[in-house]
Scaffold this active site. Structure first.
Site, PDB file in Angstrom:
ATOM      1  CB  ALA B  71      -0.915   0.006   1.212  1.00 13.44           C
ATOM      2  CG  ASN B 130      -4.079   2.310 -11.338  1.00 13.46           C
ATOM      3  OD1 ASN B 130      -4.965   1.483 -11.087  1.00 13.46           O
ATOM      4  ND2 ASN B 130      -3.093   2.564 -10.511  1.00 13.46           N
ATOM      5  CB  CYS B 133      -5.000   1.616  -7.054  1.00 10.52           C
ATOM      6  SG  CYS B 133      -4.039   1.543  -5.550  1.00 10.52           S
ATOM      7  CG  ASN B 196      -3.955  -2.680  -9.868  1.00 14.83           C
ATOM      8  OD1 ASN B 196      -3.088  -2.885  -9.016  1.00 14.83           O
ATOM      9  ND2 ASN B 196      -4.199  -1.476 -10.343  1.00 14.83           N
ATOM     10  CB  SER B 197      -2.180  -5.739  -6.306  1.00 16.93           C
ATOM     11  OG  SER B 197      -2.723  -4.515  -5.898  1.00 16.93           O
TER      12      SER B 197
END
Lengths: 260, 314
Positions: B71, B130, B133, B196-197
């Site tokens: 993070a 993006n 996130c 993404n993660s």
């Protein structure tokens, strides 16, 4: 070492009004001089701190911002987190005398290096600079190692008056020529770089930059294309001389370039 | 027989299919150039926003045994600074033929258009949006990529503000990624980056009973994410017909080939930089080349999506 290891602080020494030394209840026997750990104060922040001695892990920290201010409030017996060791440290050249130049609290990681140098029977001179006598730290420790110690203060209140680099000049001219190892504020490192270049001495300089991950993936500590956390923090004179940012720019937490 | 590793992504040529994923190392042109010189076929910047952001205090990234958790808080110096970094990276990478992908993000749908317009001044080869996130919440306390309608709106705003090909980066943290993929493609996305993660996840320090990350929760990446990422890319590639950069836990050539087999055009590499170092780009390329030689493939297209055929989707 992926997750931080939580360890109590065994002892705290007040070095001067700004600097304290924390002896942690852990050891990093494989750590090399010049390497650093990430020191975590849960709920506060985590910062890279150079290792002043590995066994027990000893860290000397000046009060410069919110993290170090919080760290200076920590008491013996309280616990902190540690990850590491990280980075590339100093590599002692065994066949040449060692000239260690430290400015301010930058002398602390040089103690670890001096300890290795003495153990390897390398003739060692430590030049330490500070603003005034009250700011000097580690004098007793270096004396106990039996190295040649030269002190310089800006106001002449201890040792000779002037900068550490000025005081080192004479030792740099000795024969056989020494290898220079330095840690301190960047303007001092720039002066050391020039000293090495002028006298054709090999040099290894420990550079500081704002770090986030500490292990080479966030890019925060980039110095041109180098990563201070992974390729450094110790760089050779040749490496630093080829960079455009050393001595000129650092990066703030957003990554923006700021003047050094 | 000569093997050609180059691929075409939205009309942009990559010398090989490996791409530095966003958020890893991509803060400065100096490091982007170094990654390209280490063998990456394209490099992506850290996500850039209109205003500078400090990000969260440390720790921001840790390895926990099965991958990384992070993070960082999208720290970046803001678009004004990053435009110069992108320009410098473009200039230095032009001779290598390595394209630069600018990753952008914003807090509102409207601002996605503004940041797209600003970043386009630096003429990156591609723009990656993006919207996924897991650590930043939009004004409705949800990730943009969680909703097909919102994802499409962001895509439309970006497309209306740039003439550069646009990749939309999707999240694995949705029940139906193919609906989101359809929505962004319908809205004009030229390609997709997936994923993404994952998460957010939570790792505690059990001695202090506190989260290790200062933000508390964080996005999970690395090997733990890979099978989920493969399934997401598989879902996307069997649903829409745009190029995909597959990202999520790729650390070896085997993992990269797997992603290409489910239809990826290129493969994003991020956490593997921690596990394998910057050599990972050359090693993955080398391994893909050996795989192609072993199977008699001359171009990456020769085996792209082969698993989709085997699974009856083509």
């Amino acid at each position: 070492m992926p997750l931080p290891q939580i360890v109590p602080i065994r002892e705290i020494y007040v070095e001067n009004r700004r600097v304290r030394t924390f002896v942690l209840d852990t050891a990093l026997p494989e750590a090399q001089p010049g390497q650093f750990v990430m020191l975590w104060l849960p709920g506060v922040d985590e910062k890279p701190i150079s290792i002043a001695y590995p066994s027990p892990l000893t860290l000397t920290v000046a009060r410069v911002g919110p993290f170090s201010t919080a760290l200076h409030r920590v008491r013996e017996g309280e616990r902190v987190g540690v990850r590491g060791p990280f980075g590339r440290g100093f590599h002692l050249q065994p066949d040449r005398p060692a000239l260690l130049i430290g400015g301010g609290y930058g002398v602390a990681p040089l103690y670890f290096l001096a300890w290795h140098a003495v153990r390897q029977e390398i003739p060692t001179t430590v030049v330490m600079g500070a603003r005034r006598a009250n700011d000097l730290i580690y004098v007793d420790r270096f004396q106990a190692l039996g190295v040649e110690l030269v002190i310089a203060t800006d106001d002449g209140s201890a040792g000779r008056q002037g900068t550490a680099v000025e005081a080192a000049l004479e030792i740099a001219r000795r024969d056989p020529p020494p290898v220079v190892y330095a840690c301190g504020p960047e303007p001092m490192l720039v002066a050391v770089l020039h000293l090495c270049q002028k006298h054709g001495l090999p040099g290894q300089l420990s550079v500081e930059r704002y770090m986030k991950c500490g292990f080479g993936i966030c890019g925060q500590c980039s110095l041109d294309g180098m990563l201070v956390c992974l390729d450094g923090p110790v760089f050779s004179v040749e490496q630093l001389a080829s960079l455009t940012e050393f001595g000129r720019f650092r990066r703030n937490p957003t990554g923006r370039r700021m003047p050094v | 027989m000569a093997v050609d590793l180059s691929v075409s992504l939205c009309g942009i040529r990559l010398p090989n299919p490996t791409v530095l994923a966003s958020g890893i190392l991509g803060l400065t042109h100096g490091v982007l150039v170094r990654v390209a010189c280490s063998g990456a076929g394209a490099v992506t910047t850290k996500s850039v926003s209109l205003a500078p952001r400090d990000g969260y205090p440390n720790p921001v990234i840790v390895e926990w045994g099965g991958g990384l958790i992070n993070a960082v808080g999208l720290s970046n110096p803001g678009v004004e600074v990053m435009v110069d970094e992108i320009r410098a990276a473009k200039e230095q990478l032009a001779p290598l033929g390595v394209p630069v992908i600018a990753s952008i993000f914003a807090d509102t749908i409207y601002d996605f258009g503004t940041i797209a317009r600003y970043v386009s001044e630096a003429r990156p080869d591609l723009i990656e949006v993006n919207i996924s996130c897991p650590n930043i919440d939009d004004q409705y306390l949800r990730m943009f990529a969680a909703d097909p309608y919102v994802s499409a709106q962001v895509t439309r705003r970006v497309k209306a503000n740039t003439d550069i090909p646009v990749l939309v980066k999707l999240s694995p943290n949705v029940t139906d990624i193919l609906r989101i993929a359809e929505a962004v493609v319908e809205a004009g996305a030229d390609g997709i980056t997936a994923v993404n993660s994952l998460g957010p996840g939570l790792i505690l320090d059990i001695e202090t009973a506190r989260p290790v990350l200062s933000h508390g929760t964080g996005g999970v990446s690395g090997p733990a994410l890979r099978p989920i990422a493969v399934r997401c890319v598989y879902d996307i590639c069997r649903t829409v017909d745009v190029p995909v950069i597959a990202t999520g836990g790729i650390t070896t050539a085997r993992d990269a080939v797997e992603m290409i087999l489910v239809g990826a055009t290129a493969v994003g590499i991020g956490s593997a930089v921690y596990y394998r170092g910057l050599e990972v780009f050359r090693e993955v390329c080398q391994g893909i080349q050996e795989y192609m030689e072993r199977h008699g493939y001359r171009r990456v297209e020769d085996f792209r999506g082969r698993a989709l055929e085997m699974m009856g989707h083509r």
